[in-house]
Design a protein around this motif. Structure first.
Motif, PDB file in Angstrom:
ATOM      1  N   THR A  70      17.367 -27.527 -45.566  1.00 28.52           N
ATOM      2  CA  THR A  70      18.608 -28.227 -45.905  1.00 28.52           C
ATOM      3  C   THR A  70      19.813 -27.291 -45.970  1.00 28.52           C
ATOM      4  OG1 THR A  70      18.011 -28.017 -48.224  1.00 28.52           O
ATOM      5  CG2 THR A  70      17.529 -30.123 -47.159  1.00 28.52           C
ATOM      6  N   SER A  71      19.545 -25.976 -45.851  1.00 30.73           N
ATOM      7  CA  SER A  71      20.694 -25.064 -45.850  1.00 30.73           C
ATOM      8  C   SER A  71      21.429 -25.151 -44.515  1.00 30.73           C
ATOM      9  CB  SER A  71      20.223 -23.620 -46.097  1.00 30.73           C
ATOM     10  OG  SER A  71      19.506 -23.136 -44.982  1.00 30.73           O
ATOM     11  N   ARG A  72      20.775 -25.732 -43.502  1.00 28.40           N
ATOM     12  CA  ARG A  72      21.431 -25.885 -42.193  1.00 28.40           C
ATOM     13  C   ARG A  72      21.791 -27.352 -41.978  1.00 28.40           C
ATOM     14  NH1 ARG A  72      17.642 -23.322 -37.717  1.00 28.40           N
ATOM     15  NH2 ARG A  72      19.426 -23.838 -36.394  1.00 28.40           N
ATOM     16  N   PRO A  73      23.047 -27.641 -41.651  1.00 33.38           N
ATOM     17  CA  PRO A  73      23.402 -29.038 -41.382  1.00 33.38           C
ATOM     18  C   PRO A  73      22.608 -29.573 -40.192  1.00 33.38           C
ATOM     19  CG  PRO A  73      25.296 -27.567 -41.029  1.00 33.38           C
ATOM     20  CD  PRO A  73      24.169 -26.724 -41.500  1.00 33.38           C
ATOM     21  N   LEU A  74      22.333 -30.872 -40.217  1.00 30.29           N
ATOM     22  CA  LEU A  74      21.501 -31.492 -39.179  1.00 30.29           C
ATOM     23  C   LEU A  74      22.004 -31.201 -37.767  1.00 30.29           C
ATOM     24  CD1 LEU A  74      20.385 -35.155 -40.021  1.00 30.29           C
ATOM     25  CD2 LEU A  74      18.953 -33.157 -39.523  1.00 30.29           C
ATOM     26  N   ASP A  75      23.325 -31.269 -37.584  1.00 32.53           N
ATOM     27  CA  ASP A  75      23.842 -31.114 -36.226  1.00 32.53           C
ATOM     28  C   ASP A  75      23.791 -29.666 -35.744  1.00 32.53           C
ATOM     29  OD1 ASP A  75      25.710 -30.572 -38.119  1.00 32.53           O
ATOM     30  OD2 ASP A  75      27.371 -31.610 -37.150  1.00 32.53           O
ATOM     31  N   ASP A  76      23.417 -28.769 -36.667  1.00 33.27           N
ATOM     32  CA  ASP A  76      23.247 -27.370 -36.306  1.00 33.27           C
ATOM     33  C   ASP A  76      21.900 -27.168 -35.602  1.00 33.27           C
ATOM     34  OD1 ASP A  76      24.275 -24.787 -36.373  1.00 33.27           O
ATOM     35  OD2 ASP A  76      22.999 -24.245 -38.080  1.00 33.27           O
ATOM     36  N   LEU A  77      21.022 -28.177 -35.677  1.00 31.13           N
ATOM     37  CA  LEU A  77      19.666 -28.026 -35.157  1.00 31.13           C
ATOM     38  C   LEU A  77      19.522 -28.532 -33.729  1.00 31.13           C
ATOM     39  CD1 LEU A  77      17.734 -29.395 -38.289  1.00 31.13           C
ATOM     40  CD2 LEU A  77      18.612 -27.095 -37.888  1.00 31.13           C
ATOM     41  N   VAL A  78      20.646 -28.977 -33.153  1.00 33.16           N
ATOM     42  CA  VAL A  78      20.573 -29.589 -31.823  1.00 33.16           C
ATOM     43  C   VAL A  78      20.185 -28.568 -30.756  1.00 33.16           C
ATOM     44  CG1 VAL A  78      21.919 -30.705 -30.003  1.00 33.16           C
ATOM     45  CG2 VAL A  78      22.223 -31.409 -32.384  1.00 33.16           C
ATOM     46  N   ILE A  79      19.169 -28.931 -29.968  1.00 30.24           N
ATOM     47  CA  ILE A  79      18.774 -28.106 -28.825  1.00 30.24           C
ATOM     48  C   ILE A  79      19.420 -28.667 -27.561  1.00 30.24           C
ATOM     49  CG2 ILE A  79      16.816 -27.381 -27.386  1.00 30.24           C
ATOM     50  CD1 ILE A  79      15.066 -27.810 -29.941  1.00 30.24           C
ATOM     51  N   HIS A  80      19.396 -29.983 -27.462  1.00 29.54           N
ATOM     52  CA  HIS A  80      19.935 -30.618 -26.260  1.00 29.54           C
ATOM     53  C   HIS A  80      20.381 -32.031 -26.618  1.00 29.54           C
ATOM     54  CE1 HIS A  80      20.518 -31.806 -22.142  1.00 29.54           C
ATOM     55  NE2 HIS A  80      19.603 -32.756 -22.215  1.00 29.54           N
ATOM     56  N   ALA A  81      21.570 -32.411 -26.175  1.00 28.77           N
ATOM     57  CA  ALA A  81      22.077 -33.756 -26.450  1.00 28.77           C
ATOM     58  C   ALA A  81      22.498 -34.421 -25.148  1.00 28.77           C
ATOM     59  CB  ALA A  81      23.247 -33.689 -27.429  1.00 28.77           C
ATOM     60  N   PRO A  82      21.574 -35.191 -24.530  1.00 26.37           N
ATOM     61  CA  PRO A  82      21.943 -35.868 -23.288  1.00 26.37           C
ATOM     62  C   PRO A  82      23.059 -36.866 -23.536  1.00 26.37           C
ATOM     63  CG  PRO A  82      19.730 -36.524 -24.013  1.00 26.37           C
ATOM     64  CD  PRO A  82      20.230 -35.517 -24.982  1.00 26.37           C
ATOM     65  N   GLU A  83      23.794 -37.166 -22.468  1.00 27.49           N
ATOM     66  CA  GLU A  83      24.857 -38.171 -22.607  1.00 27.49           C
ATOM     67  C   GLU A  83      24.248 -39.545 -22.777  1.00 27.49           C
ATOM     68  OE1 GLU A  83      28.288 -37.816 -22.720  1.00 27.49           O
ATOM     69  OE2 GLU A  83      27.623 -35.777 -23.088  1.00 27.49           O
ATOM     70  N   LEU A  84      24.866 -40.338 -23.602  1.00 25.81           N
ATOM     71  CA  LEU A  84      24.383 -41.702 -23.814  1.00 25.81           C
ATOM     72  C   LEU A  84      24.392 -42.490 -22.503  1.00 25.81           C
ATOM     73  CD1 LEU A  84      23.603 -44.042 -25.686  1.00 25.81           C
ATOM     74  CD2 LEU A  84      26.031 -44.512 -25.918  1.00 25.81           C
ATOM     75  N   ASP A  85      25.396 -42.236 -21.673  1.00 27.48           N
ATOM     76  CA  ASP A  85      25.533 -42.976 -20.411  1.00 27.48           C
ATOM     77  C   ASP A  85      24.260 -42.945 -19.574  1.00 27.48           C
ATOM     78  OD1 ASP A  85      29.005 -42.112 -19.745  1.00 27.48           O
ATOM     79  OD2 ASP A  85      28.052 -43.361 -21.257  1.00 27.48           O
ATOM     80  N   GLY A  86      23.533 -41.845 -19.696  1.00 27.44           N
ATOM     81  CA  GLY A  86      22.323 -41.694 -18.907  1.00 27.44           C
ATOM     82  C   GLY A  86      21.235 -42.671 -19.270  1.00 27.44           C
ATOM     83  N   ARG A  87      21.349 -43.312 -20.431  1.00 35.49           N
ATOM     84  CA  ARG A  87      20.286 -44.245 -20.804  1.00 35.49           C
ATOM     85  C   ARG A  87      20.857 -45.610 -21.154  1.00 35.49           C
ATOM     86  NH1 ARG A  87      18.960 -44.305 -26.398  1.00 35.49           N
ATOM     87  NH2 ARG A  87      20.577 -43.342 -27.594  1.00 35.49           N
ATOM     88  N   GLU A  88      22.015 -45.887 -20.602  1.00 37.44           N
ATOM     89  CA  GLU A  88      22.617 -47.206 -20.801  1.00 37.44           C
ATOM     90  C   GLU A  88      21.674 -48.279 -20.279  1.00 37.44           C
ATOM     91  OE1 GLU A  88      25.362 -49.234 -22.425  1.00 37.44           O
ATOM     92  OE2 GLU A  88      26.432 -47.519 -21.610  1.00 37.44           O
ATOM     93  N   VAL A  89      21.489 -49.309 -21.040  1.00 37.01           N
ATOM     94  CA  VAL A  89      20.565 -50.365 -20.636  1.00 37.01           C
ATOM     95  C   VAL A  89      21.358 -51.614 -20.294  1.00 37.01           C
ATOM     96  CG1 VAL A  89      18.707 -51.859 -21.390  1.00 37.01           C
ATOM     97  CG2 VAL A  89      18.711 -49.466 -22.042  1.00 37.01           C
ATOM     98  N   SER A  90      21.065 -52.176 -19.178  1.00 39.02           N
ATOM     99  CA  SER A  90      21.726 -53.424 -18.803  1.00 39.02           C
ATOM    100  C   SER A  90      20.662 -54.477 -18.534  1.00 39.02           C
ATOM    101  CB  SER A  90      22.581 -53.193 -17.555  1.00 39.02           C
ATOM    102  OG  SER A  90      22.960 -54.431 -17.013  1.00 39.02           O
ATOM    103  N   VAL A  91      20.643 -55.481 -19.342  1.00 38.58           N
ATOM    104  CA  VAL A  91      19.673 -56.555 -19.156  1.00 38.58           C
ATOM    105  C   VAL A  91      20.436 -57.865 -19.123  1.00 38.58           C
ATOM    106  CG1 VAL A  91      17.687 -57.751 -20.109  1.00 38.58           C
ATOM    107  CG2 VAL A  91      17.855 -55.278 -20.318  1.00 38.58           C
ATOM    108  N   ASP A  92      20.128 -58.676 -18.167  1.00 36.78           N
ATOM    109  CA  ASP A  92      20.831 -59.940 -18.006  1.00 36.78           C
ATOM    110  C   ASP A  92      20.121 -61.032 -18.784  1.00 36.78           C
ATOM    111  OD1 ASP A  92      22.350 -62.015 -17.187  1.00 36.78           O
ATOM    112  OD2 ASP A  92      21.643 -62.029 -15.114  1.00 36.78           O
ATOM    113  N   ALA A  93      20.804 -61.561 -19.793  1.00 33.73           N
ATOM    114  CA  ALA A  93      20.188 -62.623 -20.584  1.00 33.73           C
ATOM    115  C   ALA A  93      20.352 -63.979 -19.911  1.00 33.73           C
ATOM    116  CB  ALA A  93      20.802 -62.671 -21.979  1.00 33.73           C
ATOM    117  N   GLY A  94      21.136 -64.001 -18.851  1.00 33.30           N
ATOM    118  CA  GLY A  94      21.404 -65.286 -18.201  1.00 33.30           C
ATOM    119  C   GLY A  94      20.279 -65.721 -17.278  1.00 33.30           C
ATOM    120  N   GLY A  95      20.364 -66.927 -16.841  1.00 35.75           N
ATOM    121  CA  GLY A  95      19.432 -67.438 -15.832  1.00 35.75           C
ATOM    122  C   GLY A  95      18.110 -67.906 -16.351  1.00 35.75           C
TER     123      GLY A  95
END
Lengths: 425, 118
Positions: free
Chosen positions: A400-425
């Protein structure tokens, strides 16, 4: 109300009112109506199981807007009326007084109703749910003469009301069907901690216990009988065992439904020009690998309401909001960011006995959620980690002496996992 | 300098806060003592504050800046509030969560700017 509205909103809870207020904020100048089944002016629900139950705030202090707001902003607030039928082909709804109201767009925001227990004695007086203002007004009236209260269900509602009732000096027993409280939403360390806290505050807890009947003296509840045979004394009982989405008329009109009205990321249902927001909806969630989830939260209702308002007023889409939840019990603030659904590992950060700690939920090494108890920093910093699906140094989470965001090794962009599902039809 | 535009509903009110919204418009908003700054802004119809959590210091969506010279009178945030605030990219030493600021008579005239959306 024999007329046509540009935007007709069914339901005056957090989601429905957000659609209306955000539309006006964004400069939408079409006609808007909110048809709300309750007589009360729109109010905030979270305090119902907390400060309003305790009696430390009154109804005026939990209103979503001052009563004059709606008319002042050209929003027709129709109170005490329900929409019973929707005709998407002819574009009109029918209200429970038989009136037909035409629309250009409908937003369905009718929330959910408490699940009932199908057992003997359910119809006795003194058995309560906590969903609406009038539910809690009735409960409070009953509590005046109650000394022992049985609470069925160890979820947020059950535990929050338990905390208030202990404060009010009641004898409280919480009955949970599963082996631990908060089982549906949190990992063992959170459940263990809350069980210990409630016991410390004098709550009797029965886990792995199901109710077989409510027993009465006359027509009023007196005890709750458990499967093991034990009778829990109950001058009043509170049942908080989940909710059922309210969507009957939409489903009857042909909307796709699976544990909620199915909507896409823009809150579109499968019916033309009909949107749905809040507890009554289920949608593919980008923060749960696209799993179709029904989120029961104020944050979700409000963010979905804003999404619809942006769309209807021609504003650009916003990024999908990170789900968040909170629960106040005693002096404990549980704040959750993300959805732990489908997690692989839950790692404790900090010492629960210090009454300030967190649990970090990981899936395939990515942070998907953080439960924080009196640890606002982890909640706040966890948001960026969940948003970016960050991989972090798992071996250092407990430090806990290290803030959580200090532990990041890799942060992919959210765009890379954007989900598009069509509820229509 | 912007000229304050009186909110018609607050004309009879005594004490006011001077709120600059995200579009840069200035609103004079009347308040009742004991109400929070968040509730006061929200109830005035200024829609920029989401205040998702209803004022329980749980969501950090009611971030405002207290004008220089007033921060002492308003008081500093407690640690819990500060922990939520400091992750905002707009965090400054004028930052407060408006739900945690209770308005009193001595805050009459308080200039407040609503922080940009994170």
């Amino acid at each position: 109300m024999d007329r046509e509205y540009d935007v007709l909103i069914a339901g005056g809870g957090h989601g429905g009112t957000q659609v209306a207020t955000a539309l006006r904020q964004y400069g939408f100048d079409g006609s808007i109506a909110i048809v709300n089944a309750e007589d009360a002016y729109p109010y905030q629900r979270p305090p119902l199981s907390k400060a309003y139950l305790e009696g430390t705030v009154d109804v005026g202090q939990i209103s979503i807007r001052p009563a004059s707001y709606w008319a002042d902003h050209g929003i027709d607030l129709v109170r005490g009326r329900r929409i019973d039928a929707v005709d998407p082909a002819q574009r009109f709804v029918t209200t429970d007084d038989g009136a037909a109201v035409k629309y250009r767009t409908v937003v369905w925001a009718t929330g959910s109703t408490p699940r009932v227990l199908d057992c003997a004695g359910w119809d006795l007086s003194g058995i309560h749910v906590v969903r609406s203002l009038s539910d809690v007004d009735r409960l409070r009236a009953d509590l005046a003469s109650a000394s022992a209260v049985a609470i069925v269900g160890g979820g947020y509602i059950g535990l929050e009301t338990a905390a208030v009732l202990r404060k009010l000096g009641k004898q409280v027993t919480v009955v949970e069907a599963f082996s631990r409280v908060l089982a549906r939403v949190s990992a063992d360390p959170i459940s263990d901690f809350y069980q210990a806290q409630h016991r410390e505050h004098g709550v009797e807890l029965r886990v792995d216990s199901k109710v077989i009947s409510f027993e009465g003296a006359g027509d009023h509840v007196q005890a709750v009988r458990l499967t093991g045979g034990e009778a829990i004394p109950a001058d009043a009982a509170i049942v908080g065992v989940g909710v059922v989405p309210s969507a009957g008329p939409l489903v009857a009109a042909g909307a796709r439904y699976d544990n909620g009205v199915l909507v896409d990321g823009q809150c579109r249902t499968s019916l033309p020009d009909i949107y749905a927001v809040g507890d009554c909806t289920a949608s593919p969630n980008v923060y749960a690998d696209g799993a179709v989830l029904r989120l029961e939260s104020v944050q979700n209702a409000i963010d979905q309401g804003s999404t619809v308002a942006r769309r209807l007023s021609g504003k650009p889409e916003a990024d999908p909001a990170v789900p968040s939840f909170w629960s106040d019990q005693y002096d404990l603030r549980l704040r959750t960011i993300g959805v732990s659904y489908g997690y692989h590992d839950a790692v404790v950060r900090g010492d629960p006995t210090s009454r300030s700690f967190s649990v970090v939920y990981l899936k395939s090494g990515r942070v998907i959620a953080v439960d924080s108890v009196n640890a606002a920093k982890d909640f706040a910093r966890g948001r960026a980690l969940v948003r970016s699906a960050a991989r972090i140094d798992v071996s250092a989470i407990a430090d806990t002496s290290r803030p959580l965001d200090d532990l990041v090794i890799h942060a992919p962009e959210l765009d890379g996992r954007e989900v598009s599902v069509d509820a229509g039809g | 300098m912007l000229t304050p535009v009186a909110d018609p509903k607050s004309e009879t009110a005594g004490a006011q806060v001077m709120v600059t919204d995200r579009a840069g418009n200035l609103h004079a908003v009347g308040f009742s003592e004991g109400r929070s700054l968040m509730e006061t802004i929200r109830d005035s119809g200024i829609g920029d504050i989401a205040a998702l959590c209803g004022g329980t210091c749980s969501c950090a969506t009611c971030h405002v800046f207290i004008a220089d010279g007033w921060t002492e009178r308003v008081g500093p945030p407690v640690q819990d509030e500060l922990d939520l605030l400091e992750t905002s990219e707009f965090f400054s030493d004028e930052s407060r969560l408006s739900c945690q600021v209770v308005l009193t008579a001595e805050l009459d005239g308080l200039p407040v700017t609503i922080a940009p959306e994170d």
